[in-house]
Design an enzyme around this catalytic site. Structure first.
Site, PDB file in Angstrom:
ATOM      1  NE  ARG A   1       3.970   3.712   8.704  1.00  0.00           N
ATOM      2  CZ  ARG A   1       3.796   3.967   9.989  1.00  0.00           C
ATOM      3  NH1 ARG A   1       4.817   3.941  10.828  1.00  0.00           N
ATOM      4  NH2 ARG A   1       2.590   4.278  10.455  1.00  0.00           N
TER       5      ARG A   1
ATOM      6  CB  SER B   1       1.557   6.143   7.003  1.00  0.00           C
ATOM      7  OG  SER B   1       1.209   4.915   7.555  1.00  0.00           O
TER       8      SER B   1
ATOM      9  CD  GLU C   1      -1.743   0.164   3.484  1.00  0.00           C
ATOM     10  OE1 GLU C   1      -2.475   1.162   3.420  1.00  0.00           O
ATOM     11  OE2 GLU C   1      -1.927  -0.769   4.282  1.00  0.00           O
TER      12      GLU C   1
ATOM     13  CB  SER D   1      -8.409   4.146   9.540  1.00  0.00           C
ATOM     14  OG  SER D   1      -9.257   3.792   8.475  1.00  0.00           O
TER      15      SER D   1
HETATM   16  P1  ADP Z   1      -8.490   3.902   4.995  1.00  0.00           P
HETATM   17  O1  ADP Z   1      -7.770   3.450   3.769  1.00  0.00           O
HETATM   18  O2  ADP Z   1      -7.807   3.543   6.274  1.00  0.00           O
HETATM   19  O3  ADP Z   1      -9.953   3.547   4.993  1.00  0.00           O
HETATM   20  P2  ADP Z   1      -8.983   6.640   4.037  1.00  0.00           P
HETATM   21  O4  ADP Z   1      -7.872   7.433   3.430  1.00  0.00           O
HETATM   22  O5  ADP Z   1     -10.011   6.112   3.115  1.00  0.00           O
HETATM   23  O6  ADP Z   1      -8.357   5.506   4.964  1.00  0.00           O
HETATM   24  O7  ADP Z   1      -9.645   7.586   5.139  1.00  0.00           O
HETATM   25  C1  ADP Z   1     -10.607   7.144   6.045  1.00  0.00           C
HETATM   26  C2  ADP Z   1     -11.036   8.321   6.880  1.00  0.00           C
HETATM   27  O8  ADP Z   1     -11.625   9.309   6.038  1.00  0.00           O
HETATM   28  C3  ADP Z   1     -12.086   8.028   7.931  1.00  0.00           C
HETATM   29  O9  ADP Z   1     -11.498   7.602   9.133  1.00  0.00           O
HETATM   30  C4  ADP Z   1     -12.789   9.360   8.074  1.00  0.00           C
HETATM   31  O10 ADP Z   1     -12.108  10.191   8.985  1.00  0.00           O
HETATM   32  C5  ADP Z   1     -12.658   9.989   6.687  1.00  0.00           C
HETATM   33  N1  ADP Z   1     -13.838   9.896   5.790  1.00  0.00           N
HETATM   34  C6  ADP Z   1     -14.062  10.714   4.726  1.00  0.00           C
HETATM   35  N2  ADP Z   1     -15.196  10.400   4.108  1.00  0.00           N
HETATM   36  C7  ADP Z   1     -15.741   9.360   4.767  1.00  0.00           C
HETATM   37  C8  ADP Z   1     -16.944   8.584   4.605  1.00  0.00           C
HETATM   38  N3  ADP Z   1     -17.834   8.861   3.620  1.00  0.00           N
HETATM   39  N4  ADP Z   1     -17.163   7.567   5.460  1.00  0.00           N
HETATM   40  C9  ADP Z   1     -16.287   7.288   6.449  1.00  0.00           C
HETATM   41  N5  ADP Z   1     -15.159   7.991   6.662  1.00  0.00           N
HETATM   42  C10 ADP Z   1     -14.867   9.021   5.846  1.00  0.00           C
END
Ligand code: ADP
Length: 380
Positions: free
Chosen positions: A201, A189, A135, A186
């Site tokens: 990293r 990094s 990733e 979430s």
């Molecule tokens: P991951 O790959 O860990 O899921 P993302 O880059 O997709 O990470 O980001 C997830 C974060 O984006 C969530 O923790 C929240 O803060 C935010 N976020 C933005 N839009 C949304 C949505 N529609 N639903 C849930 N979280 C969202």
């Protein structure tokens, strides 16, 4: 990794802790011969994906992110960007099955933790093989691909101190190295990137977008990221956070104020004292001269805060912490360009401007906070 070997349809997935991101390549150079031999299922999938903006109740295609006329693996076409909550994976698989996906032998390039977690399910349910990719590699390659294919991709916030004058300015990222990339998903990094295949990293934190959303749901009873951001937009975190002035009793002068900031926040009709207080509160928030949630040990204060204030305080707490880690990382590596990405910044100008301001101010203008359209361009 060569896409030549993969038969259509071409998908890429990033199955994250919160959101699943799906890109679909729609070929635009189909020859009549190819069209004749193309099987019906493939046509239907293309029609379904490109016709709709919403898929079920939780899937969305971000049409404003769409990239037209891109060249991948010797083909010309359009890249579509679709997202849905990772928790809805079962619905996605059902939908994919109902569209006949399982009858096509397909390989999908996939990244994120979910590429491992759902590997077996994909093979069993929709006959898809997940070609797993790292990733962090994907993050950097994806960023460079989009930057190279989308001329208006990279920008910064000019005049981030002023509500009225704060504007997006395009940034020329053609000579990108070295740069820091702060991925706020979430979790968070932080990578230092020295070349297309040369990165490490260097930092991270578990307090990321997931923490913001989780805490906000707990504290305000909200149920979505959009709702959390909306609440935060009209909230006041100084009702929740203890400011330095609450402790020092208003000894403002020692912190020296930038003149344009003072000018920018003067609101018509408010008293001199009130204006001064607003401006200074602003300074405290931006400079992290506050103790996050410091007022909440008082029963009285707890009873007087609103859901909006709590949402704002949560957002400011998480953002300031990330900003601080980003600044320290940039200093340690002696790198002045910091690119912030990740869906935490989606529809979230409060955090972007806070990050922009903090980077700019603390580095005396030597470090720059950069942002990408493909993260956040729903904001005008
Ligand atoms: P991951 O790959 O860990 O899921 P993302 O880059 O997709 O990470 O980001 C997830 C974060 O984006 C969530 O923790 C929240 O803060 C935010 N976020 C933005 N839009 C949304 C949505 N529609 N639903 C849930 N979280 C969202």
């Amino acid at each position: 990794y060569s896409s030549y070997s993969i038969t259509m349809p071409w998908f890429g997935m990033d199955i994250g802790g919160t959101l699943c991101k799906l890109v679909y390549f729609e070929p635009k150079d189909i020859t009549p011969d190819e069209a004749n031999s193309e099987i019906e299922t493939l046509k239907n999938i293309r029609k379904y994906l490109t016709k709709n903006k919403a898929y079920g109740s939780t899937g969305h295609r971000d049409t404003h992110l769409q990239m037209n006329d891109v060249h991948i693996g010797g083909r010309r076409g359009v890249l579509h960007f679709i997202r849905f909550p990772t928790s809805e994976m079962n619905h996605f698989l059902e939908l994919a099955k109902s569209k006949g996906m399982a009858t096509l032998v397909t390989t999908v390039c996939a990244t994120g933790g979910g590429a491992f977690k759902f590997e077996d399910t994909f093979r069993k349910e929709v006959n898809m093989k997940l070609e797993k990719c790292d990733e962090l590699d994907c993050l950097i390659r994806g960023m460079l691909f989009i930057e190279g294919n989308y001329p208006l991709e990279c920008y910064y916030w000019a005049n981030s101190t002023s509500e009225d004058k704060c504007t997006k300015v395009q940034y020329d990222f053609t000579n990108p190295y070295p740069f820091i990339i702060v991925n706020i998903g979430s979790g968070v990094s932080v990578l230092a990137v020295y070349g297309p295949n040369n990165y490490k990293r260097i930092s991270g934190t578990s307090l990321g977008g997931g923490t913001f959303l989780g805490l906000c749901c707990l504290l305000t009873g909200c149920n979505s990221f959009e709702e959390a951001i909306e609440l935060a937009t009209s909230g006041d975190n100084t009702k929740v956070d203890k400011l330095v002035r609450d402790i020092y009793g208003g000894n403002y002068e020692r912190f020296g104020l930038p003149g344009d900031l003072v000018a920018s926040r003067r609101s018509v009709g408010a008293s001199y004292q009130q204006n001064r207080r607003n401006i200074l509160d602003d300074v405290y928030i931006r400079f992290s001269l506050l103790f996050s949630f410091g007022h909440m040990n008082s029963k009285e204060k707890r009873e007087s805060v609103s859901r909006e204030d709590l949402a704002r305080a949560t957002l400011v707490t998480i953002t300031n912490n990330i900003g601080s880690i980003a600044r320290m990382s940039a200093i340690n590596e002696n790198i002045n360009k910091v690119v912030f990405v990740g869906n935490f910044l989606r529809v979230n100008p409060i955090s972007m401007k806070l990050l922009a301001y903090a980077m700019d101010y603390w580095s005396k203008g030597t470090q720059k906070a950069l942002f990408l359209e493909h993260e956040v361009s729903e904001i005008r």
